[in-house]
Design a protein around this motif. Structure first.
Motif, PDB file in Angstrom:
ATOM      1  N   LEU A 257      51.489-103.150 -54.064  1.00  0.00           N
ATOM      2  CA  LEU A 257      51.564-103.924 -52.831  1.00  0.00           C
ATOM      3  C   LEU A 257      52.728-103.442 -51.981  1.00  0.00           C
ATOM      4  O   LEU A 257      53.830-103.262 -52.490  1.00  0.00           O
ATOM      5  CB  LEU A 257      51.739-105.410 -53.152  1.00  0.00           C
ATOM      6  CG  LEU A 257      50.618-106.059 -53.963  1.00  0.00           C
ATOM      7  CD1 LEU A 257      50.990-107.473 -54.369  1.00  0.00           C
ATOM      8  CD2 LEU A 257      49.308-106.041 -53.186  1.00  0.00           C
TER       9      LEU A 257
ATOM     10  N   SER B 286      42.009-109.285 -61.269  1.00  0.00           N
ATOM     11  CA  SER B 286      43.172-108.743 -61.988  1.00  0.00           C
ATOM     12  C   SER B 286      44.436-108.826 -61.143  1.00  0.00           C
ATOM     13  O   SER B 286      45.511-109.176 -61.641  1.00  0.00           O
ATOM     14  CB  SER B 286      42.921-107.294 -62.403  1.00  0.00           C
ATOM     15  OG  SER B 286      41.910-107.224 -63.364  1.00  0.00           O
ATOM     16  N   LEU B 287      44.315-108.504 -59.859  1.00  0.00           N
ATOM     17  CA  LEU B 287      45.462-108.597 -58.952  1.00  0.00           C
ATOM     18  C   LEU B 287      45.925-110.049 -58.821  1.00  0.00           C
ATOM     19  O   LEU B 287      47.126-110.325 -58.859  1.00  0.00           O
ATOM     20  CB  LEU B 287      45.108-108.027 -57.584  1.00  0.00           C
ATOM     21  CG  LEU B 287      46.184-108.134 -56.502  1.00  0.00           C
ATOM     22  CD1 LEU B 287      47.471-107.431 -56.932  1.00  0.00           C
ATOM     23  CD2 LEU B 287      45.661-107.580 -55.184  1.00  0.00           C
TER      24      LEU B 287
ATOM     25  N   ILE C 246      44.798-113.952 -52.098  1.00  0.00           N
ATOM     26  CA  ILE C 246      44.426-112.633 -52.581  1.00  0.00           C
ATOM     27  C   ILE C 246      43.010-112.335 -52.116  1.00  0.00           C
ATOM     28  O   ILE C 246      42.140-113.206 -52.165  1.00  0.00           O
ATOM     29  CB  ILE C 246      44.509-112.564 -54.128  1.00  0.00           C
ATOM     30  CG1 ILE C 246      45.918-112.901 -54.620  1.00  0.00           C
ATOM     31  CG2 ILE C 246      44.099-111.182 -54.623  1.00  0.00           C
ATOM     32  CD1 ILE C 246      46.112-114.313 -55.036  1.00  0.00           C
TER      33      ILE C 246
ATOM     34  N   ARG D  80      41.627-104.929 -49.991  1.00  0.00           N
ATOM     35  CA  ARG D  80      42.501-105.431 -51.064  1.00  0.00           C
ATOM     36  C   ARG D  80      43.843-105.776 -50.443  1.00  0.00           C
ATOM     37  O   ARG D  80      44.593-104.902 -50.023  1.00  0.00           O
ATOM     38  CB  ARG D  80      42.678-104.359 -52.133  1.00  0.00           C
ATOM     39  CG  ARG D  80      43.540-104.792 -53.287  1.00  0.00           C
ATOM     40  CD  ARG D  80      43.713-103.599 -54.262  1.00  0.00           C
ATOM     41  NE  ARG D  80      44.388-103.970 -55.467  1.00  0.00           N
ATOM     42  CZ  ARG D  80      45.704-103.848 -55.656  1.00  0.00           C
ATOM     43  NH1 ARG D  80      46.469-103.349 -54.705  1.00  0.00           N
ATOM     44  NH2 ARG D  80      46.250-104.210 -56.788  1.00  0.00           N
TER      45      ARG D  80
ATOM     46  N   GLY E  35      38.761-106.099 -59.915  1.00  0.00           N
ATOM     47  CA  GLY E  35      40.059-105.631 -59.436  1.00  0.00           C
ATOM     48  C   GLY E  35      40.818-106.731 -58.702  1.00  0.00           C
ATOM     49  O   GLY E  35      42.026-106.890 -58.875  1.00  0.00           O
ATOM     50  N   GLY E  36      40.109-107.508 -57.890  1.00  0.00           N
ATOM     51  CA  GLY E  36      40.737-108.620 -57.184  1.00  0.00           C
ATOM     52  C   GLY E  36      41.195-109.706 -58.132  1.00  0.00           C
ATOM     53  O   GLY E  36      42.290-110.253 -57.995  1.00  0.00           O
TER      54      GLY E  36
ATOM     55  N   LEU F 149      52.558-103.644 -58.506  1.00  0.00           N
ATOM     56  CA  LEU F 149      51.159-104.040 -58.348  1.00  0.00           C
ATOM     57  C   LEU F 149      50.452-103.249 -57.244  1.00  0.00           C
ATOM     58  O   LEU F 149      49.306-103.522 -56.917  1.00  0.00           O
ATOM     59  CB  LEU F 149      51.069-105.538 -58.025  1.00  0.00           C
ATOM     60  CG  LEU F 149      51.687-106.493 -59.039  1.00  0.00           C
ATOM     61  CD1 LEU F 149      51.583-107.931 -58.552  1.00  0.00           C
ATOM     62  CD2 LEU F 149      51.034-106.328 -60.396  1.00  0.00           C
TER      63      LEU F 149
ATOM     64  N   VAL G 118      47.114-109.110 -50.039  1.00  0.00           N
ATOM     65  CA  VAL G 118      47.751-110.354 -50.477  1.00  0.00           C
ATOM     66  C   VAL G 118      48.541-110.903 -49.294  1.00  0.00           C
ATOM     67  O   VAL G 118      49.201-110.152 -48.577  1.00  0.00           O
ATOM     68  CB  VAL G 118      48.694-110.105 -51.676  1.00  0.00           C
ATOM     69  CG1 VAL G 118      49.497-111.346 -52.023  1.00  0.00           C
ATOM     70  CG2 VAL G 118      47.907-109.617 -52.887  1.00  0.00           C
TER      71      VAL G 118
ATOM     72  N   ALA H  74      49.662-111.233 -59.927  1.00  0.00           N
ATOM     73  CA  ALA H  74      50.578-111.866 -58.975  1.00  0.00           C
ATOM     74  C   ALA H  74      50.985-113.253 -59.467  1.00  0.00           C
ATOM     75  O   ALA H  74      52.151-113.639 -59.372  1.00  0.00           O
ATOM     76  CB  ALA H  74      49.918-111.955 -57.594  1.00  0.00           C
TER      77      ALA H  74
ATOM     78  N   SER I   6      39.855-109.101 -52.187  1.00  0.00           N
ATOM     79  CA  SER I   6      39.418-107.783 -52.660  1.00  0.00           C
ATOM     80  C   SER I   6      38.085-107.433 -52.013  1.00  0.00           C
ATOM     81  O   SER I   6      37.400-108.290 -51.456  1.00  0.00           O
ATOM     82  CB  SER I   6      39.298-107.757 -54.185  1.00  0.00           C
ATOM     83  OG  SER I   6      38.209-108.544 -54.627  1.00  0.00           O
TER      84      SER I   6
END
Length: 141
Positions: A20, A89-90, A77, A45, A86-87, A18, A47, A94, A79
């Motif tokens: 990270l 999706s992350l 999370i 961005r 994008g945030g 991901l 986590v 996760a 972003s």
């Protein structure tokens, strides 16, 4: 408890592809502590995994002093202001990696919500999501 649950969950997230990485890596964006501010090299961005207590220990039937624990862990999370998608999706990725993950032998990891909860923006207009995870396992105390 003698387990660093946040670190165990972070190891799985880091290996999931991901994007990270944990400190001391340059540009680290995965933390096992409260979410740091985006300054001094911490990207927008990011986590964070924070163990947040949970239900009280239950006696486990069996020999010895086994106890059944169910601590909670918050998956936070964040972003950038211009990167809501994008945030999101992350956060979803996760969630998918950790909920009922087969990567934790002898441990059950379950999300409390059906999807990441959007919290709005912080003081710097960065988007934020949270997932509450419940981790269950037995341990000899």
């Amino acid at each position: 408890m003698n387990r660093d649950l946040a670190a165990e969950l972070a190891t799985v997230l880091e290996a999931a592809g991901l994007g990270l990485t944990r400190p001391p890596s340059s540009g680290a964006n995965l933390f096992t502590a409260p979410m740091p501010e985006a300054d001094g090299g911490v990207p927008d961005r990011a986590v964070a995994l924070v163990v947040s207590g949970g239900a009280g220990p239950l006696p486990y039937l069996g020999l010895g002093r086994a106890t059944y624990l169910s601590p909670g862990c918050q998956l936070r999370i964040r972003s950038a202001r211009e990167d809501f998608e994008g945030g999101q999706s992350l956060a979803l990725a996760a969630f998918t990696v950790l909920h009922q993950s087969p990567h934790f032998p002898g441990i059950s990891v379950r999300a409390e919500e059906s999807a990441p909860v959007y919290l709005g923006t912080d003081g710097a207009d960065r988007h934020r999501w949270i997932v509450t995870l419940v981790v269950r396992f037995s341990v000899f105390l």
